[in-house]
Design an enzyme around this catalytic site. Structure first.
Site, PDB file in Angstrom:
ATOM      1  N   LYS A  62       0.823  -1.205   0.000  1.00 19.00           N
ATOM      2  CA  LYS A  62       0.000   0.000   0.000  1.00 19.00           C
ATOM      3  C   LYS A  62       0.862   1.262   0.000  1.00 19.00           C
ATOM      4  CE  LYS A  62      -2.387  -2.338  -0.785  1.00 19.00           C
ATOM      5  NZ  LYS A  62      -2.554  -3.762  -0.709  1.00 19.00           N
ATOM      6  N   GLY A  73      -3.036 -12.613 -13.441  1.00 19.42           N
ATOM      7  CA  GLY A  73      -3.775 -11.346 -13.436  1.00 19.42           C
ATOM      8  C   GLY A  73      -4.682 -11.192 -12.241  1.00 19.42           C
ATOM      9  N   VAL A  98       2.143 -19.410 -19.833  1.00 19.83           N
ATOM     10  CA  VAL A  98       3.594 -19.343 -19.954  1.00 19.83           C
ATOM     11  C   VAL A  98       4.097 -20.764 -20.120  1.00 19.83           C
ATOM     12  CG1 VAL A  98       5.723 -18.651 -18.817  1.00 19.83           C
ATOM     13  CG2 VAL A  98       3.665 -17.268 -18.529  1.00 19.83           C
ATOM     14  N   GLY A 139      -0.980 -17.008  -7.081  1.00 19.15           N
ATOM     15  CA  GLY A 139      -1.820 -17.396  -5.951  1.00 19.15           C
ATOM     16  C   GLY A 139      -0.998 -17.675  -4.720  1.00 19.15           C
ATOM     17  N   ALA A 144      -6.626 -10.564   5.315  1.00 16.75           N
ATOM     18  CA  ALA A 144      -6.237 -10.248   6.692  1.00 16.75           C
ATOM     19  C   ALA A 144      -7.447  -9.941   7.562  1.00 16.75           C
ATOM     20  CB  ALA A 144      -5.282  -9.057   6.693  1.00 16.75           C
ATOM     21  N   HIS A 185     -22.322  15.760   0.984  1.00 14.20           N
ATOM     22  CA  HIS A 185     -22.145  16.216  -0.395  1.00 14.20           C
ATOM     23  C   HIS A 185     -21.037  17.252  -0.434  1.00 14.20           C
ATOM     24  CE1 HIS A 185     -23.281  17.207  -4.499  1.00 14.20           C
ATOM     25  NE2 HIS A 185     -23.184  18.478  -4.169  1.00 14.20           N
TER      26      HIS A 185
END
Lengths: 586, 476
Positions: free
Chosen positions: B54, B185, B241, B277, B326, B450
């Site tokens: 992050k 991806g 691949v 993964g 997490a 707003h």
């Protein structure tokens, strides 16, 4: 035109009654409101008034018959009855004074203290009342009265596949004002029920649909008035609420933390591969804290019906569900249950060393049998004492005779004879109950079991035909059976067929105890140690030392009333006091 | 309820699930030992996952916006990247947060053991401390397994080369390569690919399936896909691949797929990021001495209380099942701690939010359209495109979309999906709506500030009723 008079609804949970007396004859003229018969129900004898006017045709029942609600009682010729064949329920049973004169034309307004069916206040039946049923084979909630447009469904009385007939009550509904029983306005076989218990039902809402869609609706314009009454559940609920208020408790406090789990779930492995947890089932329409509350008080959140918008389940819904479950559990507890759930044990080893020994043979059998007896029989124990000063002298005197016969003249042997005589005078103590068939079984033989303490545990050999044997014979047989019991030589047959039991702990001591009835018998006599006590002798105006024998009679209160038990035990005590009675009455 | 004050609890693994469980267990009065190989608690999330990525994605966003600012009349010139400083900043964040967790452990009187644990039996662990030599057998009443997961390696593509990185290696930011191949991806590949792309790397993404971010609704992925097509050198879908070969100048990659042009079939990339993964870390030594069951995918099997088949052992987080997130682990950790304390708890969320921290961000919670279709469940989807949001226009990010999945019968909000800048922050309201079983009307009638992007939630709910203020969508 021939009409039929059917037995109308008599009240909640009353489906039938025994016809005690018929007050009509074929050919007699009958008018609406005139009593036609006396019926004995579980609760009272009621006089059933006619709901039709005309001449009695055929009578289809006879005295002594068991009649069911809805059964045809008689037919009416030339009937002008303005009332539907199946009478509106509120016109039904009125508590009858047993002195009711059959010829009395008008039934006096029910003066009974507890009318079986509370009179429905005459409601302004609006003529524009919508039809209570559509032709589509469904039953919709009819108008319930002014300003009542919905109610909480307390109890459903029908199930899919059940046959329902017009006028038959199908559910209990709790409105703002009262609990009402709603009768069906259609006849047929129930296909699907569209509502659930606990749900709010609105007037006009479909309650159930019928198979085939055939609706036998006699008079669509005429709906059955709902019957207002105080149901058992309503009573229980009110009692519960009052009790809570009285204790100053909130509902949450009053609800026990552990509800009985109908399905206790053992360790289960959810399949969660590749699935987002929580999404493999329908999301529960309850906020997390509501779900937690449900878990904590043991309510399956999926069984709770949400009353909020979109079926949202609130705290109140969970509490209501718990309350309902509590009521059901309370009701269920009143009926004997097959399965008994053993409470969990703590880990005793936490406090010290323990040893576990398997419970075998006599002990296990005793445990099972006594638990069953305790769970089945509502026990009461009656205490009394017998002055056996004189008897003791006789016993000492005749003891040698018994010894000659190979027995011992014990208090137990004498008690056998006394009880056998008493059982003849009080046959309900020599009986069993068949709840399934709702019958009492009186036994024409007197076989008395005697509890014997052995090193294996408690055994109860049975002496047969006690009433046909004298005390010396009984003493001999008793001695023989006790020895067999201690030598483990008793056969099963020798422990079967008892009609009454005696347990004598006098050899050890004690001043009284509460024996447990040896089910399926209905009574047991406990004897404690006799001792010399100062007794006030009225005629001599002084205390005298008397030998007093404490007696404890436990009995099945389902069959035996307290007064009978007191009389029975007094009879036994007096027989001990005056052995002569045995020969006179026994 | 049993007295839990003297229960000894071990937590293996100091990630978000592990430390959340440890802290709550300590708060509930238990004696807690937390075992982790790092100096401080934090786990993959803090050391090699959520947090460092992050930090880098924040930089990426800044670079992107600086570039975009040209359109608004602001020019900064070419950015200069001091990689050492950037790495240092990232590492300081990790240190600050993990140090904080170490402090919190002390404050909770938790015994933090830096080391590794192996099972001796259902209640005994053999703990090997990093600092001191030798092993120690420690006995506990309950053990919580929170060992997390690690990046998966495709066996056929296993290549021992520093040029081939997994997410951990990529976050170390060794250099800014000229070219980078991202294999996979999914969210990790796209997030890290974005970082490298904005730092100047030519990034190529290959995905075996027909779309990026498998599992997410396509209408949410589309705006991201469009933006990434500009940011990345290439996005090759339906592509596999075939082989990786280490060469002097880089890794020679053989690609295969209908979209691969002939000349693209063999390319050399300076670096390769393998992000196909993650797999659960359930190969704990000695676990087979217990009754704990591990399924075919390597996840430890657990019940609603997060208890394994061995009553004294619980498992939470990535090692105990999907989704490997997490925040799911933290909630599970708290559930396990409470369950051990004897509270009647269960892990049964109605929604677990998922966030992809790309730019734009994608976030969803509860039911997705894909799932609804699979289940054959009737839903109404109410969409509010950000092109009608004043706030989105001021940010020059009109490509976003907020949608609600609503049960047409009950009008309950069953799912929320958002794509757009800051979607990850916005989704929290959707999770709350689902957990509180809000109706579309509840969301619509809640006043939202707003001009903010949060208004899009409210307006999507209004769309459901055909009464949105800022867009004309008549009720169907």
């Amino acid at each position: 035109m021939s009409r039929e008079f059917k037995l109308p609804e008599l009240g909640e949970n009353i489906e039938s009654g025994d016809l005690v007396r018929l007050m009509i004859k074929p050919g007699a003229s009958i008018s609406e409101g005139e009593p036609v018969m006396e019926l004995e129900t579980d609760k009272a004898v009621v006089e059933v008034p006619s709901s039709v006017t005309g001449t009695v045709g055929e009578i289809r029942v006879k005295e002594g018959d068991k009649l069911r609600v809805g059964q045809v009682i008689f037919t009416v010729e030339n009937g002008t009855g303005a009332v539907a064949p199946s009478a509106p329920v509120q016109a039904a049973a009125k508590p009858a004074a047993l002195t009711g004169d059959a010829s009395t034309k008008s039934v006096p307004p029910a003066p009974g203290p507890a009318p079986l069916v509370a009179q429905q206040p005459a409601r302004a039946a609006s003529p524009s009342r919508p039809s209570t049923s559509t032709g589509g084979g469904e039953f919709k909630l009819p108008e319930l009265g002014e300003n009542i447009d919905s109610g909480d469904l307390v109890r459903l009385m029908i199930a899919p596949g059940a046959t329902v007939s017009e006028g038959q009550p199908v559910m209990e509904l709790e409105t703002d004002k009262a609990v009402v029983e709603v009768p069906s306005s259609v006849s047929g076989v129930v296909r699907a029920i569209q509502v659930k218990e606990g749900q709010k039902v609105k007037v006009g809402e479909v309650i159930f649909t019928l198979e085939g869609g055939a609706v036998a609706q006699a008079q669509p314009a005429r709906s059955h008035e709902p019957v207002e009454h105080m149901s058992g559940q309503q009573g229980a609920r009110l009692a519960f609420q009052l009790a809570m208020r009285a204790e100053g408790k909130t509902e949450e406090q009053a609800l026990p933390p552990d509800q009985p789990h109908p399905e206790s779930q053992p360790f289960s492995m959810p399949v969660q591969l590749g699935k987002v947890a929580g999404m493999d089932h329908d999301p529960i329409p309850a906020a997390p804290h509501v779900r937690r509350l449900a878990r904590e008080i043991g309510v399956n959140i999926r069984s709770v019906l949400g009353s909020g918008p979109g079926g949202r389940i609130g705290e109140e819904d969970v509490k209501q569900c718990a309350k309902n479950a509590l009521m059901q559990a309370a009701v269920a507890a009143q009926t004997p249950r097959g399965a008994f759930v053993e409470p969990e044990l703590p880990d005793f080893a936490k406090w010290g060393k323990t040893e576990r020994v398997s419970m075998r043979g006599v002990r296990r059998k005793t445990a099972e049998h006594l638990r069953q007896a305790w769970n089945t029989i509502p026990h009461v124990t009656q205490q009394d004492r017998a002055d056996i000063t004189e008897l003791e002298q006789l016993r000492a005197k005749f003891a040698p005779r018994a010894e000659e016969a190979g027995g011992k003249m014990t208090v137990t042997a004498i008690a056998l004879k006394v009880c056998a005589s008493a059982l003849k005078v009080f046959p309900q103590f020599n009986a069993s109950i068949d709840m399934g068939k709702e019958e009492i079984i009186y036994k024409q033989y007197i076989n008395i079991g005697v509890a014997v303490d052995t090193d294996r545990g408690l055994l109860v050999p049975v002496i047969r035909d006690v009433d046909k044997k004298n005390i010396v014979e009984l003493a001999a047989e008793m001695t023989q059976l006790s020895k067999k019991a201690r030598d483990r030589k008793l056969t099963i047959e020798e422990m079967e067929g008892g009609t009454f039991t005696i347990t004598n702990l006098g050899g050890i001591g004690g001043t009284g105890f509460s024996p447990i009835v040896n089910h399926p018998e209905v009574a047991i006599l406990g004897i404690s140690r006799s001792r010399m006590e100062p007794e006030w002798v009225q005629v001599k105006d002084k205390f005298e030392p008397r030998l007093i024998l404490p007696l404890s009679l436990s009995y099945d209160h389902r069959l035996i009333d307290g007064a009978d038990a007191a009389r029975f035990l007094r009879w036994i005590a007096e027989a001990f006091e005056q052995p002569f009675l045995l020969s006179v009455q026994g | 309820m049993a007295n839990t004050s003297n229960l000894r609890v071990a937590v293996i693994g100091g990630g978000p699930g592990g430390y959340a469980a440890a802290f709550l267990a300590a708060d509930l009065g238990m004696k807690v030992t937390l075992i982790d190989p790092e100096v401080n608690p934090g786990g993959v999330c803090l050391y090699r996952g959520c947090i460092p990525s992050k930090a880098l994605l924040h930089v990426a966003k800044l670079l992107e916006e600086a570039e975009q600012a040209r359109n608004w009349g602001i020019e900064f010139g070419e950015p200069k990247v001091d990689l050492n400083k950037l790495r240092g900043w990232k590492e300081s964040i990790v240190k600050k947060l993990t140090g904080g967790l170490g402090q919190l452990s002390k404050q909770h009187s938790i015994q933090f053991v830096q080391g590794k644990a192996a099972f001796v039996n259902a209640t005994t662990l053999k703990v090997t401390k990093t600092a001191a030599a030798g092993e120690e057998n420690l006995t506990f009443d309950r053990i919580i397994i929170a060992t997390g997961s690690r990046p998966t390696v495709v066996p056929s593509l296993k290549l021992d080369s520093p040029r081939v990185m997994d997410s951990t290696g990529a976050l170390d930011l060794p250099d800014i390569p000229k070219t980078l191949l991202v294999i996979g991806g999914g969210y990790i590949g796209l997030e890290l690919g974005s970082v490298y792309a904005t730092l100047g790397t030519k990034v190529t993404v290959v995905e075996m399936l027909s779309g990026l971010l498998p599992g997410a609704d396509r209408d949410l992925v589309l705006p991201l896909h469009k933006r990434l097509e500009r940011l990345f050198a290439a996005i090759l879908l339906n592509t596999t691949v075939k082989s990786l070969k280490d060469e002097k100048t880089g890794i020679r990659v053989t690609l295969d797929g209908p979209n691969v042009k002939e000349k693209e079939k063999e390319q050399v990339f300076e670096r390769v990021l393998m992000s196909v993964g993650r797999r659960p870390n359930s190969e704990i030594p000695g676990l087979d001495t217990t009754k704990v069951k591990v399924n075919q995918k390597g996840f430890i099997e657990i019940n609603e209380q997060r208890q394994t088949a061995e009553p004294t052992i619980y498992a939470i987080g990535d090692v105990a099942g999907e989704p490997m997130l997490a925040h799911k682990a933290m909630h599970e950790g708290r559930t396990a701690a409470e369950a051990i304390a004897g509270h009647k708890v269960a892990f049964e969320p109605n929604a677990i939010p998922a966030v992809v921290f790309t730019d734009p961000e994608i976030a969803w919670a509860g039911l997705t359209e894909t799932q609804a279709k699979e289940q054959g469940r009737e839903i109404t989807v109410a969409k509010f495109p950000w092109a009608a949001s004043g706030r989105a226009i001021t940010l020059d990010r009109p490509e976003g979309l907020t949608k609600l999945l609503i049960d047409p019968k009950t009008e309950r909000v069953l799912g929320v999906g958002i794509v757009g800048a800051g979607a990850g922050e916005l989704i929290a309201e959707g999770v709350l709506a689902i957990e509180m079983c809000a109706l579309a009307a509840d969301v619509g009638m809640t006043i939202h500030p707003h001009p903010t992007l949060s208004e899009t939630m409210m307006e999507a709910a209004e769309v459901f009723y055909g009464q949105a203020t800022d867009i004309y969508r008549p009720k169907r």
